[in-house]
Motif scaffolding. Structure first.
Motif, PDB file in Angstrom:
ATOM      1  N   CYS A 104      15.108  51.259  16.055  1.00 17.67           N
ATOM      2  CA  CYS A 104      14.910  52.370  16.955  1.00 17.67           C
ATOM      3  C   CYS A 104      13.996  53.560  16.475  1.00 17.67           C
ATOM      4  CB  CYS A 104      16.552  53.051  17.036  1.00 17.67           C
ATOM      5  SG  CYS A 104      17.314  53.722  15.637  1.00 17.67           S
ATOM      6  N   ARG A 105      13.634  53.468  15.502  1.00 18.18           N
ATOM      7  CA  ARG A 105      12.644  54.424  14.860  1.00 18.18           C
ATOM      8  C   ARG A 105      13.385  55.808  14.739  1.00 18.18           C
ATOM      9  NH1 ARG A 105       7.271  51.361  14.903  1.00 18.18           N
ATOM     10  NH2 ARG A 105       8.247  49.241  14.924  1.00 18.18           N
ATOM     11  N   ASP A 154      17.626  45.512  27.027  1.00 19.27           N
ATOM     12  CA  ASP A 154      18.910  45.994  27.845  1.00 19.27           C
ATOM     13  C   ASP A 154      20.125  46.189  26.775  1.00 19.27           C
ATOM     14  OD1 ASP A 154      17.682  45.265  30.064  1.00 19.27           O
ATOM     15  OD2 ASP A 154      18.590  42.588  29.601  1.00 19.27           O
ATOM     16  N   ALA A 155      20.823  47.171  27.067  1.00 23.74           N
ATOM     17  CA  ALA A 155      22.154  47.531  26.501  1.00 23.74           C
ATOM     18  C   ALA A 155      22.967  46.397  26.309  1.00 23.74           C
ATOM     19  CB  ALA A 155      22.912  48.693  26.871  1.00 23.74           C
ATOM     20  N   VAL A 156      23.492  46.199  24.967  1.00 27.15           N
ATOM     21  CA  VAL A 156      24.371  44.644  24.823  1.00 27.15           C
ATOM     22  C   VAL A 156      25.853  44.857  24.665  1.00 27.15           C
ATOM     23  CG1 VAL A 156      22.696  43.449  23.154  1.00 27.15           C
ATOM     24  CG2 VAL A 156      24.068  44.979  22.325  1.00 27.15           C
ATOM     25  N   ARG A 191      37.151  61.417  22.483  1.00 27.78           N
ATOM     26  CA  ARG A 191      36.959  60.195  23.531  1.00 27.78           C
ATOM     27  C   ARG A 191      35.490  60.745  23.902  1.00 27.78           C
ATOM     28  NH1 ARG A 191      41.164  61.971  28.047  1.00 27.78           N
ATOM     29  NH2 ARG A 191      40.367  63.651  27.421  1.00 27.78           N
ATOM     30  N   VAL A 192      34.672  59.799  23.688  1.00 20.93           N
ATOM     31  CA  VAL A 192      33.017  60.024  23.957  1.00 20.93           C
ATOM     32  C   VAL A 192      32.437  59.137  24.806  1.00 20.93           C
ATOM     33  CG1 VAL A 192      30.885  60.329  22.662  1.00 20.93           C
ATOM     34  CG2 VAL A 192      33.157  60.742  21.155  1.00 20.93           C
ATOM     35  N   GLY A 193      31.731  59.831  25.793  1.00 20.48           N
ATOM     36  CA  GLY A 193      30.812  58.966  26.666  1.00 20.48           C
ATOM     37  C   GLY A 193      29.468  59.095  26.101  1.00 20.48           C
ATOM     38  N   LEU A 194      28.538  58.216  26.167  1.00 21.03           N
ATOM     39  CA  LEU A 194      27.338  58.140  25.633  1.00 21.03           C
ATOM     40  C   LEU A 194      26.436  57.296  26.455  1.00 21.03           C
ATOM     41  CD1 LEU A 194      26.950  56.667  21.917  1.00 21.03           C
ATOM     42  CD2 LEU A 194      28.650  56.003  23.501  1.00 21.03           C
ATOM     43  N   VAL A 195      25.008  57.606  26.186  1.00 13.34           N
ATOM     44  CA  VAL A 195      24.116  56.518  26.738  1.00 13.34           C
ATOM     45  C   VAL A 195      23.385  55.810  25.735  1.00 13.34           C
ATOM     46  CG1 VAL A 195      21.978  56.553  28.180  1.00 13.34           C
ATOM     47  CG2 VAL A 195      23.696  58.654  28.417  1.00 13.34           C
ATOM     48  N   VAL A 196      23.258  54.499  25.851  1.00  8.56           N
ATOM     49  CA  VAL A 196      22.839  53.565  25.091  1.00  8.56           C
ATOM     50  C   VAL A 196      21.568  52.762  25.588  1.00  8.56           C
ATOM     51  CG1 VAL A 196      24.631  53.578  23.129  1.00  8.56           C
ATOM     52  CG2 VAL A 196      24.434  51.862  25.064  1.00  8.56           C
ATOM     53  N   LYS A 197      20.447  52.735  25.201  1.00 14.29           N
ATOM     54  CA  LYS A 197      19.323  51.688  25.361  1.00 14.29           C
ATOM     55  C   LYS A 197      19.617  50.409  24.590  1.00 14.29           C
ATOM     56  CE  LYS A 197      16.301  54.733  23.868  1.00 14.29           C
ATOM     57  NZ  LYS A 197      16.893  55.689  23.449  1.00 14.29           N
ATOM     58  N   GLY A 198      18.819  49.667  24.644  1.00 15.15           N
ATOM     59  CA  GLY A 198      19.165  48.216  24.003  1.00 15.15           C
ATOM     60  C   GLY A 198      19.156  48.372  22.454  1.00 15.15           C
ATOM     61  N   CYS A 199      18.455  49.208  21.917  1.00 13.02           N
ATOM     62  CA  CYS A 199      18.198  49.219  20.591  1.00 13.02           C
ATOM     63  C   CYS A 199      19.591  49.915  20.163  1.00 13.02           C
ATOM     64  CB  CYS A 199      16.943  49.874  19.963  1.00 13.02           C
ATOM     65  SG  CYS A 199      16.401  51.336  20.686  1.00 13.02           S
ATOM     66  N   ASP A 200      19.826  51.360  20.659  1.00 11.58           N
ATOM     67  CA  ASP A 200      20.871  51.735  20.361  1.00 11.58           C
ATOM     68  C   ASP A 200      22.120  51.158  20.545  1.00 11.58           C
ATOM     69  OD1 ASP A 200      18.863  53.753  20.856  1.00 11.58           O
ATOM     70  OD2 ASP A 200      19.655  54.311  22.688  1.00 11.58           O
ATOM     71  N   SER A 201      22.252  50.286  21.343  1.00 12.48           N
ATOM     72  CA  SER A 201      23.637  49.530  21.639  1.00 12.48           C
ATOM     73  C   SER A 201      23.728  48.731  20.671  1.00 12.48           C
ATOM     74  CB  SER A 201      23.292  49.008  22.955  1.00 12.48           C
ATOM     75  OG  SER A 201      22.538  47.817  23.095  1.00 12.48           O
ATOM     76  N   ARG A 202      22.707  48.168  19.983  1.00 15.09           N
ATOM     77  CA  ARG A 202      22.874  47.383  18.730  1.00 15.09           C
ATOM     78  C   ARG A 202      23.336  47.896  17.431  1.00 15.09           C
ATOM     79  NH1 ARG A 202      17.037  44.676  18.132  1.00 15.09           N
ATOM     80  NH2 ARG A 202      17.816  43.885  16.584  1.00 15.09           N
ATOM     81  N   MET A 225      22.923  42.303  17.705  1.00  7.25           N
ATOM     82  CA  MET A 225      22.607  41.678  18.893  1.00  7.25           C
ATOM     83  C   MET A 225      23.959  40.989  19.828  1.00  7.25           C
ATOM     84  SD  MET A 225      19.460  41.510  19.680  1.00  7.25           S
ATOM     85  CE  MET A 225      18.812  40.215  20.653  1.00  7.25           C
ATOM     86  N   ILE A 226      24.897  40.753  18.936  1.00  8.20           N
ATOM     87  CA  ILE A 226      26.109  40.210  19.529  1.00  8.20           C
ATOM     88  C   ILE A 226      27.503  41.175  19.077  1.00  8.20           C
ATOM     89  CG2 ILE A 226      25.429  37.984  20.089  1.00  8.20           C
ATOM     90  CD1 ILE A 226      26.830  37.043  17.588  1.00  8.20           C
ATOM     91  N   GLU A 227      28.229  41.096  19.934  1.00  2.00           N
ATOM     92  CA  GLU A 227      29.703  41.941  19.343  1.00  2.00           C
ATOM     93  C   GLU A 227      30.245  41.068  18.251  1.00  2.00           C
ATOM     94  OE1 GLU A 227      32.853  43.468  22.083  1.00  2.00           O
ATOM     95  OE2 GLU A 227      31.064  43.152  23.752  1.00  2.00           O
ATOM     96  N   GLU A 228      30.779  41.981  17.197  1.00  2.00           N
ATOM     97  CA  GLU A 228      31.428  41.496  16.184  1.00  2.00           C
ATOM     98  C   GLU A 228      30.699  40.519  15.209  1.00  2.00           C
ATOM     99  OE1 GLU A 228      34.993  41.601  15.507  1.00  2.00           O
ATOM    100  OE2 GLU A 228      34.834  42.831  17.452  1.00  2.00           O
ATOM    101  N   ASP A 229      29.430  40.941  15.254  1.00  2.00           N
ATOM    102  CA  ASP A 229      28.279  40.277  14.296  1.00  2.00           C
ATOM    103  C   ASP A 229      28.465  40.879  12.789  1.00  2.00           C
ATOM    104  OD1 ASP A 229      26.263  39.003  13.084  1.00  2.00           O
ATOM    105  OD2 ASP A 229      24.796  40.212  13.908  1.00  2.00           O
TER     106      ASP A 229
END
Ligand code: SF4
Ligand code: SF4
Ligand code: SF4
Ligand code: SF4
Length: 283
Positions: free
Chosen positions: A227-228, A127-129, A72-83, A262-266
């Motif tokens: 994300c580079r 923004d995180a998606v 069970r993991v908590g993590l921080v994501v920026k927009g690119c990371d969340s994609r 960009m979108i879930e389930e893409d």
């Protein structure tokens, strides 16, 4: 941009409520002003966590390793990371129910010169998606813009481009740090690993580097989130974004303006097709 206090509070709360086994965030290197990813596994260490415009790495990459898999993991994501995380979920590399996602409404991170990083200037989705909790005020999706370096390269002749890339690939030492640092390169057996590569030979030649990196970039086509992480990991400082951004541009132009994750389930660019596609970009 400083979300340090909020992230420490969230991680502390998740540990004290026994909702996570590990929290992936950033901490100071301890010897300079830069930050490194950190995996915290107990409440008493949450004060190590911080988040500023030097929180540059894509933490989704740490979801592919043994020490977080099936935890069970908590993590921080920026927009690119969340994609990237979105794609990992779609590709069944991680289970959503195992994650607590702290999304960031990102204002951009800095490069090694202290200026805003190029990918942040061109970022389409700061923004995180995907998130359970969002920090900051979202600024929304931005217009897609062609990468400035790719545009410049496009202005050169084919011969000039070939010479340029031969010089670039000559500096590759085939260390595979680029692949290891990419959250979307999780294959247990990778075709470009030197010890297993029959196709590209283990030899560290310009030609083998060319084949390996071109293959790698094509495996990321329609999946790279810019994300580079790979570029930051490269000890030879190769401009790897040129490969990915060129692919992104071709895919954006030919696959219904597809941008990865960009979108879930893409399901990715190659699931987008139309019977009227001219296919005129295929060689
Ligand atoms: S690319 Fe976008 S989301 Fe990623 S760090 Fe830069 S501004 Fe933030
Ligand atoms: S190829 Fe590089 S920029 Fe693209 S998602 Fe992977 S690490 Fe990020
Ligand atoms: S380069 Fe291709 S085979 Fe290797 S890990 Fe990445 S996606 Fe998998
Ligand atoms: S990290 Fe850089 S030097 Fe290492 S294999 Fe990748 S491109 Fe080559």
């Amino acid at each position: 941009m400083d979300y340090t206090k909020q992230i420490q509070d969230i991680a502390g709360r998740l540990f004290s409520e026994n909702k996570i086994d590990v929290f992936i965030g950033y901490r100071n290197t301890g010897f300079d002003e830069n930050q490194v990813p950190v995996l915290i596994n107990q409440y008493k260490d949450v004060d190590q966590l911080l988040f500023t415009d030097k929180s540059v790495f894509n933490l989704a990459n740490y979801l592919k390793y043994e020490h977080t898999r099936n935890k069970r993991v908590g993590l921080v994501v920026k927009g690119c990371d969340s994609r990237a995380l979105n794609l990992m979920l779609t590709e069944k590399q991680v289970k959503r129910e195992n994650l607590y996602v702290v999304g960031i409404a990102c204002k951009g991170v800095v490069d090694e010169t202290g200026e805003m990083a190029q990918n942040c200037i061109e970022c389409v989705m700061p923004d995180a998606v995907i998130f359970d909790e969002m920090l900051g005020t979202p600024s929304g999706r931005r217009e897609y813009q062609e990468n400035a370096d790719v545009r410049e390269l496009d202005g050169k002749t084919l011969t000039e481009r070939q010479e340029y890339f031969e010089e670039v690939f000559e500096s590759c030492i085939r260390c595979n740090a680029c692949r290891h640092s990419c959250p979307l390169c999780y294959c247990a057996k990778c075709c470009i690993d030197q010890e297993t590569a029959t196709l590209f030979q283990g030899a560290n030649t310009t030609s083998s580097a060319f084949h390996a990196l071109m293959t790698w970039s094509l495996h990321l086509a329609g999946r790279c989130v810019d994300c580079r992480n790979c570029e930051k990991a490269c000890p030879s400082h190769l401009p790897l974004h040129l490969l990915h951004k060129q692919n992104e541009k071709v895919i954006y132009g030919n696959f219904q303006e597809h941008l990865a994750g960009m979108i879930e389930e893409d399901r990715g660019a190659f699931y987008k097709y139309s019977l009227s596609d001219p296919d005129d970009f295929i060689m």
